[in-house]
Write a protein that holds these residues in place. Sequence first.
Motif, PDB file in Angstrom:
ATOM      1  N   GLY A  15       8.594  16.624  82.810  1.00 30.19           N
ATOM      2  CA  GLY A  15       7.876  15.895  81.765  1.00 30.19           C
ATOM      3  C   GLY A  15       8.671  15.814  80.478  1.00 30.19           C
ATOM      4  N   ILE A  16       9.295  16.926  80.083  1.00 30.43           N
ATOM      5  CA  ILE A  16      10.048  16.922  78.830  1.00 30.43           C
ATOM      6  C   ILE A  16      11.324  16.104  78.951  1.00 30.43           C
ATOM      7  CG2 ILE A  16      11.598  18.920  79.030  1.00 30.43           C
ATOM      8  CD1 ILE A  16       9.261  18.100  76.092  1.00 30.43           C
ATOM      9  N   LEU A  17      11.866  15.980  80.172  1.00 28.56           N
ATOM     10  CA  LEU A  17      13.029  15.110  80.376  1.00 28.56           C
ATOM     11  C   LEU A  17      12.657  13.659  80.092  1.00 28.56           C
ATOM     12  CD1 LEU A  17      15.912  14.526  81.314  1.00 28.56           C
ATOM     13  CD2 LEU A  17      15.042  14.455  83.668  1.00 28.56           C
ATOM     14  N   PHE A  18      11.507  13.212  80.615  1.00 23.77           N
ATOM     15  CA  PHE A  18      11.055  11.834  80.354  1.00 23.77           C
ATOM     16  C   PHE A  18      10.777  11.632  78.865  1.00 23.77           C
ATOM     17  CE2 PHE A  18       9.734  11.797  84.959  1.00 23.77           C
ATOM     18  CZ  PHE A  18      10.576  10.751  85.330  1.00 23.77           C
ATOM     19  N   ILE A  19      10.189  12.641  78.218  1.00 31.39           N
ATOM     20  CA  ILE A  19       9.934  12.552  76.776  1.00 31.39           C
ATOM     21  C   ILE A  19      11.243  12.387  76.008  1.00 31.39           C
ATOM     22  CG2 ILE A  19       9.255  13.916  74.750  1.00 31.39           C
ATOM     23  CD1 ILE A  19       6.846  12.832  76.032  1.00 31.39           C
ATOM     24  N   SER A  20      12.244  13.197  76.347  1.00 36.03           N
ATOM     25  CA  SER A  20      13.527  13.152  75.649  1.00 36.03           C
ATOM     26  C   SER A  20      14.256  11.834  75.900  1.00 36.03           C
ATOM     27  CB  SER A  20      14.406  14.329  76.076  1.00 36.03           C
ATOM     28  OG  SER A  20      13.803  15.561  75.748  1.00 36.03           O
ATOM     29  N   LEU A  21      14.179  11.325  77.124  1.00 36.10           N
ATOM     30  CA  LEU A  21      14.793  10.031  77.432  1.00 36.10           C
ATOM     31  C   LEU A  21      14.177   8.920  76.582  1.00 36.10           C
ATOM     32  CD1 LEU A  21      15.014  10.214  81.334  1.00 36.10           C
ATOM     33  CD2 LEU A  21      16.957  10.002  79.776  1.00 36.10           C
ATOM     34  N   GLY A  22      12.842   8.878  76.562  1.00 34.65           N
ATOM     35  CA  GLY A  22      12.148   7.851  75.785  1.00 34.65           C
ATOM     36  C   GLY A  22      12.374   7.999  74.305  1.00 34.65           C
ATOM     37  N   ASN A  23      12.388   9.238  73.821  1.00 32.80           N
ATOM     38  CA  ASN A  23      12.583   9.488  72.399  1.00 32.80           C
ATOM     39  C   ASN A  23      14.000   9.119  71.967  1.00 32.80           C
ATOM     40  OD1 ASN A  23      11.901  10.446  69.805  1.00 32.80           O
ATOM     41  ND2 ASN A  23      12.746  12.459  70.265  1.00 32.80           N
ATOM     42  N   GLY A  24      14.991   9.481  72.795  1.00 27.67           N
ATOM     43  CA  GLY A  24      16.368   9.138  72.475  1.00 27.67           C
ATOM     44  C   GLY A  24      16.587   7.640  72.425  1.00 27.67           C
ATOM     45  N   LEU A  25      15.992   6.936  73.386  1.00 30.81           N
ATOM     46  CA  LEU A  25      16.117   5.479  73.422  1.00 30.81           C
ATOM     47  C   LEU A  25      15.407   4.840  72.238  1.00 30.81           C
ATOM     48  CD1 LEU A  25      16.792   2.751  74.685  1.00 30.81           C
ATOM     49  CD2 LEU A  25      14.791   3.032  76.189  1.00 30.81           C
ATOM     50  N   GLN A  26      14.200   5.297  71.936  1.00 35.61           N
ATOM     51  CA  GLN A  26      13.423   4.676  70.865  1.00 35.61           C
ATOM     52  C   GLN A  26      14.100   4.816  69.502  1.00 35.61           C
ATOM     53  OE1 GLN A  26       9.785   6.550  69.761  1.00 35.61           O
ATOM     54  NE2 GLN A  26       9.022   4.791  68.607  1.00 35.61           N
ATOM     55  N   GLY A  27      14.678   5.990  69.218  1.00 31.58           N
ATOM     56  CA  GLY A  27      15.301   6.195  67.917  1.00 31.58           C
ATOM     57  C   GLY A  27      16.461   5.241  67.674  1.00 31.58           C
ATOM     58  N   THR A  28      17.363   5.158  68.651  1.00 38.82           N
ATOM     59  CA  THR A  28      18.511   4.261  68.515  1.00 38.82           C
ATOM     60  C   THR A  28      18.074   2.803  68.496  1.00 38.82           C
ATOM     61  OG1 THR A  28      19.935   5.854  69.644  1.00 38.82           O
ATOM     62  CG2 THR A  28      20.697   3.570  69.583  1.00 38.82           C
ATOM     63  N   LEU A  29      17.132   2.455  69.355  1.00 42.05           N
ATOM     64  CA  LEU A  29      16.646   1.087  69.442  1.00 42.05           C
ATOM     65  C   LEU A  29      15.980   0.653  68.140  1.00 42.05           C
ATOM     66  CD1 LEU A  29      15.993  -1.505  71.047  1.00 42.05           C
ATOM     67  CD2 LEU A  29      13.960  -0.321  71.950  1.00 42.05           C
ATOM     68  N   SER A  30      15.161   1.520  67.568  1.00 39.80           N
ATOM     69  CA  SER A  30      14.437   1.166  66.337  1.00 39.80           C
ATOM     70  C   SER A  30      15.403   0.887  65.191  1.00 39.80           C
ATOM     71  CB  SER A  30      13.473   2.292  65.945  1.00 39.80           C
ATOM     72  OG  SER A  30      12.469   2.466  66.919  1.00 39.80           O
ATOM     73  N   SER A  31      16.427   1.735  65.060  1.00 35.31           N
ATOM     74  CA  SER A  31      17.393   1.555  63.984  1.00 35.31           C
ATOM     75  C   SER A  31      18.202   0.269  64.177  1.00 35.31           C
ATOM     76  CB  SER A  31      18.328   2.770  63.940  1.00 35.31           C
ATOM     77  OG  SER A  31      19.269   2.639  62.912  1.00 35.31           O
ATOM     78  N   TRP A  32      18.691   0.044  65.399  1.00 27.61           N
ATOM     79  CA  TRP A  32      19.476  -1.155  65.681  1.00 27.61           C
ATOM     80  C   TRP A  32      18.639  -2.413  65.479  1.00 27.61           C
ATOM     81  CZ3 TRP A  32      19.482  -5.563  68.535  1.00 27.61           C
ATOM     82  CH2 TRP A  32      20.696  -6.223  68.716  1.00 27.61           C
TER      83      TRP A  32
END
Length: 416
Positions: A15-32
């Motif tokens: 579960g925490i792996l999926f959370i970290s994957l989504g969180n990592g993607l969202q942070g970079t995506l939001s800034s870009w």
Amino acid sequence: MLTIVMRSIWPIFLGILFISLGNGLQGTLSSWRADYEGFSVITTGLVMSGYFLGAFASSMLSPAQIKKTGQIRTYAAYASIASTAILIQILFIEPPVWFISRFLSGFCIAGIMIIVEGWLNSISSNENRGQLFSIHMVVVWGGLAMGQGLFVVDNPAGVSLFLLASILLSVSLIPILLTEIKAPDTEIQESLGIKALWKSSPSGVITLGVSGLASAGFFGVGTIYAIKSGLSVSETALFMTLFIGFGAASQWPLGWLSDKIDRRKVILLCCLVVTSICVLLSLFEFSKTVFLVLNGLIGAFTLPLYSLGVAQTNDRLKPSQMVSASGTIIFVYSLFAALGPFSMSYFINLFDEFGFLLYLAGVHVLIAIIVFGMMFITDDVDESDQANFQVMAQRPSVVGMEVIAEEALESQLDSD
């Protein structure tokens, strides 16, 4: 024993792996995407600061909420809210809405981490708690790094990547809701006062706090620097991956070194390396490969500063104070981290990509000056009295602080 425990708690790590994957993607995506949508650099910095403000609020409010509604229901609610917050960014491309979205993401993901660490703390024993915490850190850092790779799955100018990040957070619910793990009782720890923490270790408090300006700033607007440096979407993803990946990998060797010598010397080494690389990048032009590797090395010596600061602080605390100190450490780090994206964006707005390097160099020089000065005021802790270094995921962990406290108590008993 560890194998038996892992058989029962692997859903938590999944579960925490999926959370970290989504969180990592969202942070970079939001800034870009904020830059792509025409947000100013400073506006982007303010939007990205919302995540760290949310994490700060969660550290104060989530323990009571978890105690009231229980771990599993709170986890489900937080994951659902975080997933929805990403979708809101697609529907309303407005800075105030995106700030709220990032705030909700930070609040919920920080709350989920509190829940997961509570589970690990209750399920583990003194013999395997350190091993479980290390696995937890590998999953968190690995997920964040791999999440950057998902940035190239589709065109970030569309909606697919937002949907993917939302799906990953939603999927994290499945292994948690199907697990048979009994939710533990939650205890709200009293915080050690900030005055007492500062008196115990000024060098540690400064390091873990001010380093938040650099690390949170990078996570918030690092993609803006990549864009201004002429990197493509795939190169930006690699840029972020190397920064996080190098930063994760270097924690263990630097931590090992800091257990053998005065930690402040390791902190000074990190600051010296980062400042030197920033000077090199400012003065010379490099090929994209060398440029990416050098920025990865910045991550290798910036991200471990938080863990080094926590370890430096713990060296000067009694074992009984270590867990209670985590609340104050959260406050100090979160305060600086919330300022990181905005303050870094201000420098980028004034000086373009040079502002990014000037900012990073300035932050590390500030840490170095204060820590170097403190070396003449306070003595080093004897190696036998040092608390063992533990990797932290840019926030204090109940599990990590418990591990450090237990090892310190055992060392104390052995010496007696």
